[in-house]
Each structure stands twice: as C-alpha cells, then as structure tokens.
Enzyme design. Sequence first.
Site, PDB file in Angstrom:
ATOM      1  N   CYS A   1      47.265  30.233 -44.201  1.00  0.00           N
ATOM      2  CA  CYS A   1      48.647  29.811 -44.465  1.00  0.00           C
ATOM      3  C   CYS A   1      49.251  30.635 -45.594  1.00  0.00           C
ATOM      4  O   CYS A   1      50.467  30.755 -45.694  1.00  0.00           O
ATOM      5  CB  CYS A   1      48.697  28.329 -44.791  1.00  0.00           C
TER       6      CYS A   1
ATOM      7  N   GLU B   1      57.170  32.293 -38.605  1.00  0.00           N
ATOM      8  CA  GLU B   1      55.732  32.373 -38.845  1.00  0.00           C
ATOM      9  C   GLU B   1      55.018  32.796 -37.553  1.00  0.00           C
ATOM     10  O   GLU B   1      55.304  32.261 -36.484  1.00  0.00           O
ATOM     11  CB  GLU B   1      55.189  31.009 -39.294  1.00  0.00           C
TER      12      GLU B   1
ATOM     13  N   GLU C   1      51.549  19.841 -45.956  1.00  0.00           N
ATOM     14  CA  GLU C   1      51.430  21.285 -46.244  1.00  0.00           C
ATOM     15  C   GLU C   1      51.581  22.013 -44.918  1.00  0.00           C
ATOM     16  O   GLU C   1      50.800  21.781 -43.991  1.00  0.00           O
ATOM     17  CB  GLU C   1      50.070  21.612 -46.883  1.00  0.00           C
TER      18      GLU C   1
ATOM     19  N   GLN D   1      46.939  30.456 -29.508  1.00  0.00           N
ATOM     20  CA  GLN D   1      47.268  31.254 -30.692  1.00  0.00           C
ATOM     21  C   GLN D   1      47.352  32.736 -30.310  1.00  0.00           C
ATOM     22  O   GLN D   1      48.237  33.459 -30.778  1.00  0.00           O
ATOM     23  CB  GLN D   1      46.190  31.014 -31.762  1.00  0.00           C
TER      24      GLN D   1
ATOM     25  N   LYS E   1      41.261  12.915 -38.967  1.00  0.00           N
ATOM     26  CA  LYS E   1      41.479  13.469 -37.615  1.00  0.00           C
ATOM     27  C   LYS E   1      41.465  14.986 -37.775  1.00  0.00           C
ATOM     28  O   LYS E   1      42.396  15.570 -38.289  1.00  0.00           O
ATOM     29  CB  LYS E   1      42.849  12.996 -37.117  1.00  0.00           C
TER      30      LYS E   1
ATOM     31  N   GLY F   1      49.330  21.449 -41.419  1.00  0.00           N
ATOM     32  CA  GLY F   1      49.498  21.994 -40.076  1.00  0.00           C
ATOM     33  C   GLY F   1      50.896  22.561 -39.907  1.00  0.00           C
ATOM     34  O   GLY F   1      51.514  23.028 -40.866  1.00  0.00           O
ATOM     35  N   SER F   2      51.388  22.485 -38.696  1.00  0.00           N
ATOM     36  CA  SER F   2      52.668  23.129 -38.388  1.00  0.00           C
ATOM     37  C   SER F   2      53.858  22.305 -38.890  1.00  0.00           C
ATOM     38  O   SER F   2      53.761  21.093 -39.066  1.00  0.00           O
ATOM     39  CB  SER F   2      52.780  23.299 -36.875  1.00  0.00           C
TER      40      SER F   2
ATOM     41  N   GLY G   1      54.518  18.224 -38.777  1.00  0.00           N
ATOM     42  CA  GLY G   1      54.730  17.648 -40.111  1.00  0.00           C
ATOM     43  C   GLY G   1      56.051  16.895 -40.194  1.00  0.00           C
ATOM     44  O   GLY G   1      56.116  15.780 -40.740  1.00  0.00           O
TER      45      GLY G   1
ATOM     46  N   GLN H   1      56.524  21.620 -37.247  1.00  0.00           N
ATOM     47  CA  GLN H   1      57.026  20.726 -36.197  1.00  0.00           C
ATOM     48  C   GLN H   1      56.326  19.360 -36.265  1.00  0.00           C
ATOM     49  O   GLN H   1      56.979  18.309 -36.279  1.00  0.00           O
ATOM     50  CB  GLN H   1      56.770  21.399 -34.851  1.00  0.00           C
TER      51      GLN H   1
END
Length: 481
Positions: A282, A383, A248, A329, A173, A226-227, A231, A229
């Site tokens: 990242c 971040e 990650e 973003q 995905k 990804g983020s 994750g 939240q």
Amino acid sequence: MSAPIFPNYINGAWVEGPTFENRNPADTNDIVGLHGKGTPECIDNAAHAAQQAFAGWAGLTAPARGAFLFKVADILDRKFEAISAEMTREEGKTLPEAKGEVRRAINIFRYFAGEGSRLAGVLAPSERDRVHMFAIRKPVGVVGLITPWNFPSAIPAWKLAPALICGNTVVMKPASAAPLSAWRIIEACHEAGIPKGVVNFVSGSGSALGSALVHAKPLKAISFTGSCQIGQWLHAEASKRHLRIQLEMGGKNPTIVLADADFASAVENVVNASFFSTGQKCTATSRAIVEDAIYDRFVEAVVERTKKLKVGDGMQPGIDIGPCVDKSQLNTVLHYIEVGRKEAGEPACGGRHLTEGPHANGYFVEPTVFANVTPDMVIAREEIFGPVLAILRARDFNHALEIANSSEFGLSASIQTTNLSRMYEFIYGIEAGLVTVNLPSAGVEYQLPFGGSKDSSFGPKEQGPAAMEFYSDYKTIYVKY
Ligand code: NAP
C-alpha cells in the site's frame, strides 16, 4: 497427497465445514491448503463467543495478557522458516520478503506484549483541593478485524496484538487470497493457551461475510485494511450502528526526485519502492515526479535497473519479483498497462504478461515503466497495485509538490534530495500520513504510528503507541480525600 485443511476457529474450537482453495500464484497447480468457507452464522457464533469471553479477558491484568502475547511470539518464532515459506507460496512475495514480514509480525507481538506493562492512562493535577483525578484505559469490547492479502501476517498481527493487549476480544476475517499466514497466528494463539472465545477466526468471501460482521450485535468496533470501495461501504454500515471504525485503504504514492539528489540512491529507492513485493504494497511508489534537469537521465537509469530485475517464483534464489497475487489482480495490472499504452505510448520497459517456461502456470507480469506521464492521465491518478511505475516531469520543487498533492490519496510519500530546506518544505507541505526522505516510500516500522490522510484512511492511526487510541477507551475518575 491431499491438501491440508485449515478450519475456522470459533470459541476455542476448530470448526469443520465446507472449504475453499488457497492456490500458489506462482504455480496455480499447487494447492497450498483448503480453508474454512465461513457463513454468516459462523460470524454470528464467533461474535457471541467473543462477547462471552470479554469479561474474563478484560478482567486479567494487562501484564498477564502480555504474557500470552509473548508466548504467541515465541511459538511463531519456532515456526519461522515454515511460516515464511508458506507465505511465499500463498501470496507470491519472495522468500526474503516473506521472512522480513514474519519477523515483523513476531516483533509486533513482542512490542504489544510489552505494552501490557506500560498501558498508561492520564494523571493530571486537579484545580480543587484534596482531589485526585486520573483516567485509566479500558477495552472497547468485541472488535472485528478485516485484513488484506498483501501483508498477510504483519497486518493481522498489527491489528490483533494491540486489540488483545487492551483487553478486547476479536473476530478476524482474513483475505481469501492469502488466509494461511493469518491462520498460523490464530493457531499460535490457541497453542499459547489464550482462553476460548477471546480470538475467533472466520475465513471465507468478504462479500458473503461482510454484512454479517458489521451487523453482528456484540460488535463494538471494526478495523479494516483494504480497498477504498469496501472501506467506504463498511464505514456507511458501521456508522448506522455507531461502531468505532478504523480504515486503511488505497494510495497513489509519489516519490519526488530533485536534481540535487544522490542520483544512484534515488534510482535504487524508486525501483525498490515501485517493484518489490510486485508493487503490491500500500506504500509502494506508483508516481515518480522528477525535476526537469535530470528527467531524461533518471528515466534511462530506472529503465536500465528495472530490466535487471528477475521475475519468477519467489521460492527460487535470485528472484526479485514474484507474481501478482491472483488472476483478478493480474487482470487489473494488464488493464492499466493497456490504458497506459493509450495515454503515454509504449512503456519505456516491461509491459508484457509473462506466460512461457517458468512463468507458464503463474500470474507474472514484467515490471513496467511509463515515461512522459502527465498528472491528468488515469495511470497517474488511479491506484494500480502492481509493478507499474509512472514517471512524471516537474519544472522544479514547487511544481513537483503540487503534482504530488494533486491526488485524492495521501498514504505515503517520499523525497530524494540533499537540500535541507526542500526536505523540510516537503515534510510540512506534503499531504500524506507517512513521509520518507532518501528512503523508499515503502518500508515502515511498527514502533511509530502508521496510516494515511485524505481518502487513504479514516479514524485513528495503527501501530506504535497510536494503536492504543483505537483499541481502548478512557474512564476518568475524580476522588476527594
Ligand atoms: P479488498 O478487496 O477491499 O479486501 C480487503 C478485505 O476485505 C479482504 O479480507 C476481503 O475479503 C474483505 N472484503 C471484501 N468484501 C467485503 C465486504 N463486502 N465486507 C467486508 N469485507 C469485505 O482489498 P484487497 O484487494 O484485498 O487489498 C488491496 C487494497 O488494500 C488496496 O487498495 C491497497 O492499497 C489496500 N491496502 C491498504 C493498506 C493500508 O494500510 N492503507 C495496506 C494494505 C492494503 P475477500 O478477500 O474474501 O474478498
């Protein structure tokens, strides 16, 4: 001319259906393509196709699987220029940066293709007479791969290639903001003749598909980048089913600059790590922690260098910094610049949303430097994931290390110094999964383990030999002869 359609790929077939737009963040009038808007049913079909294909793929010898991966690399290599240009159009990074990334994705496929001939297990001497014992690697099963937009080719590659070489089958995905680069890899898998069902690709909104993926019955593991939240949510859901999981996530990466550093190179490394790829790596530096003795001079030099960076469409030669990937973003970056203004005063440079002339149709923001930032400020803790650098002052090395470690994140960290003892104290004392010395904090290679510590990561590391730990399991055998 109508935009090209890039459908989903399930059980070896391209699946027509509703689509969503992939637009160029440097020029939002430019539609890069229309991508399959997958449904939970697509995810379920993909997961079952992967389950059906598993025995056949896992039953091939690892070198035979490697031969397919070499073909994938060759196909991507033939399309190198076109794929790189597409990446710049969909993600916004400059063309040289995109070329570097596509080259890396190709190298990753070749590296893991070669691992097919080295997929070693463990051999150890038994304490018992005439007993031979060893452990072999076996695949985990159907693996879900969820990838972000910031490295839209390299991250899909560094998940897909080790998953396949170990004998797993896959449902990928990709990120909705930049799905085409991953789609090109899937297309190469198809062209390489990878058997149907081994690789499946379902694009569409993560919030609509995430639950279906993590709850798909055939799934045995999930790898996510990804983020924090998302994750953390995935981790909670996956744990209910005892799925193997690898996460990650975010970072707030520091670069410590000591007074003994090679000054010019430290300035260059901090500017490079903070602003290239629009700060959307990242591993980007978002905190420079500078020793008191050189603080003012360092801020001045960073500002002078930053002002020379050219912001614009990454397809144009001479551009250093492209746009933010999308409106959301951009809004996040502008929000944090306002927070920074309230906390630390006017930025030492940058801070403007660029909306005129060549910037009128894109999500452009000036690279921004905040000086006199203190560790308690929001811009020193959260971040931002954009071209915003906070420069903090430290009394000495120990104080700098203390500030660097005060973050809940621990992805990458860098030190600029010529002092050997400080370098080793940093290597052993910094709480981060990736450490650089006299280099930018960003810019890793695929041959070594990749991943963070603390809230940045969870589970086994990615890339290099470490990738095998996530994508394979051991079977241990004892033989009396
Ligand atoms: P994100 O919003 O978490 O999205 C990442 C992926 O998760 C996308 O494919 C997204 O799909 C999908 N997703 C969204 N909601 C989901 C859900 N409920 N269930 C399952 N999947 C879901 O992160 P992002 O904004 O794209 O990426 C930026 C973040 O990634 C930053 O925090 C950055 O630090 C981190 N990152 C970390 C690393 C690393 O190696 N540590 C590398 C790169 C990026 P949609 O796109 O459709 O929403």
